[in-house]
Each structure stands twice: as structure tokens, then as C-alpha cells.
Design a protein around this motif. Sequence first.
Motif, PDB file in Angstrom:
ATOM      1  N   UNK A  87     -31.224 -78.909   0.777  1.00  0.00           N
ATOM      2  CA  UNK A  87     -31.207 -77.441   0.764  1.00  0.00           C
ATOM      3  C   UNK A  87     -32.204 -76.891   1.780  1.00  0.00           C
ATOM      4  N   UNK A  88     -31.892 -75.704   2.255  1.00  0.00           N
ATOM      5  CA  UNK A  88     -32.742 -74.990   3.199  1.00  0.00           C
ATOM      6  C   UNK A  88     -32.962 -73.573   2.691  1.00  0.00           C
ATOM      7  N   UNK A  89     -34.105 -72.995   2.994  1.00  0.00           N
ATOM      8  CA  UNK A  89     -34.301 -71.587   2.644  1.00  0.00           C
ATOM      9  C   UNK A  89     -33.390 -70.709   3.502  1.00  0.00           C
ATOM     10  N   UNK A  90     -33.049 -69.566   2.974  1.00  0.00           N
ATOM     11  CA  UNK A  90     -32.213 -68.613   3.699  1.00  0.00           C
ATOM     12  C   UNK A  90     -33.143 -67.622   4.397  1.00  0.00           C
ATOM     13  N   UNK A 101     -30.969 -66.055  -6.726  1.00  0.00           N
ATOM     14  CA  UNK A 101     -31.682 -67.071  -5.951  1.00  0.00           C
ATOM     15  C   UNK A 101     -30.642 -67.723  -5.049  1.00  0.00           C
ATOM     16  N   UNK A 102     -31.040 -68.061  -3.835  1.00  0.00           N
ATOM     17  CA  UNK A 102     -30.062 -68.604  -2.890  1.00  0.00           C
ATOM     18  C   UNK A 102     -30.685 -69.717  -2.059  1.00  0.00           C
ATOM     19  N   UNK A 103     -29.863 -70.741  -1.794  1.00  0.00           N
ATOM     20  CA  UNK A 103     -30.232 -71.835  -0.889  1.00  0.00           C
ATOM     21  C   UNK A 103     -29.058 -72.077   0.032  1.00  0.00           C
ATOM     22  N   UNK A 104     -29.341 -72.607   1.210  1.00  0.00           N
ATOM     23  CA  UNK A 104     -28.299 -72.893   2.193  1.00  0.00           C
ATOM     24  C   UNK A 104     -28.137 -74.398   2.348  1.00  0.00           C
ATOM     25  N   UNK A 105     -26.909 -74.803   2.634  1.00  0.00           N
ATOM     26  CA  UNK A 105     -26.579 -76.206   2.863  1.00  0.00           C
ATOM     27  C   UNK A 105     -25.700 -76.299   4.104  1.00  0.00           C
ATOM     28  N   UNK A 106     -25.745 -77.454   4.780  1.00  0.00           N
ATOM     29  CA  UNK A 106     -24.930 -77.589   5.980  1.00  0.00           C
ATOM     30  C   UNK A 106     -24.710 -79.027   6.378  1.00  0.00           C
TER      31      UNK A 106
END
Length: 95
Positions: free
Chosen positions: A64-67, A47-52
Motif C-alpha cells: 500500500x501507498x499513501x494517497x 481512510x484510503x490507500x493506493x495500490x499499483x
Amino acid sequence: MSGDLDVSALAINVTIPEELRWTDTRRDEAFTLMTLNVRLLPDGRLAVKAYGRPVAGGRGAYVSFPVPDRPELADLVARAADRAGTLWAAHRGLG
């Protein structure tokens, strides 16, 4: 004995290479996504989430954002998981 251990989380953080980064919006604020958090689920899937960071600067909220479903991002996640597995397998115990 090791089969009796309940490991509840296996997670890694991966820096997204600059050429693969993207921008997404949350609460009317644009973020450049720079890091992936990849978790190994109990069934072996990832499972993966993106951060920035906010494009306008500052720290902003930890959101968090979806990839996106892009082959190059899926490849990055798979390679990172493989690399993490290699690193974990080669651990040298407590320092």
C-alpha cells in the motif's frame, strides 16, 4: 435489531482514472498507482490507500501507498463513497 449488528468493515476498491494516476517508490522499485481501497471508519470518516503495479512490469508485491493530498483525488474518493452508498442501499438481497 439492525442496531445490534456489528459490521466490522465497509470497503470499496476504485480504479484510478489514467489521468489521475501517479508513480511512487517502495524498496527501490517504482510503482504506478492504479487502485484505491477506501474504508468507512466507525466514526464515519474515510481512510484510503493506493495500490499499483511495478513500472518495470510483473506483479510485484501487494504494497500500500499513501494517497497524495490532491483535491482531484479527494473528490474521486468522495464520489466513489457516495456511489458505493447508493449501490449498497439498492441491493436486492442474496442472489
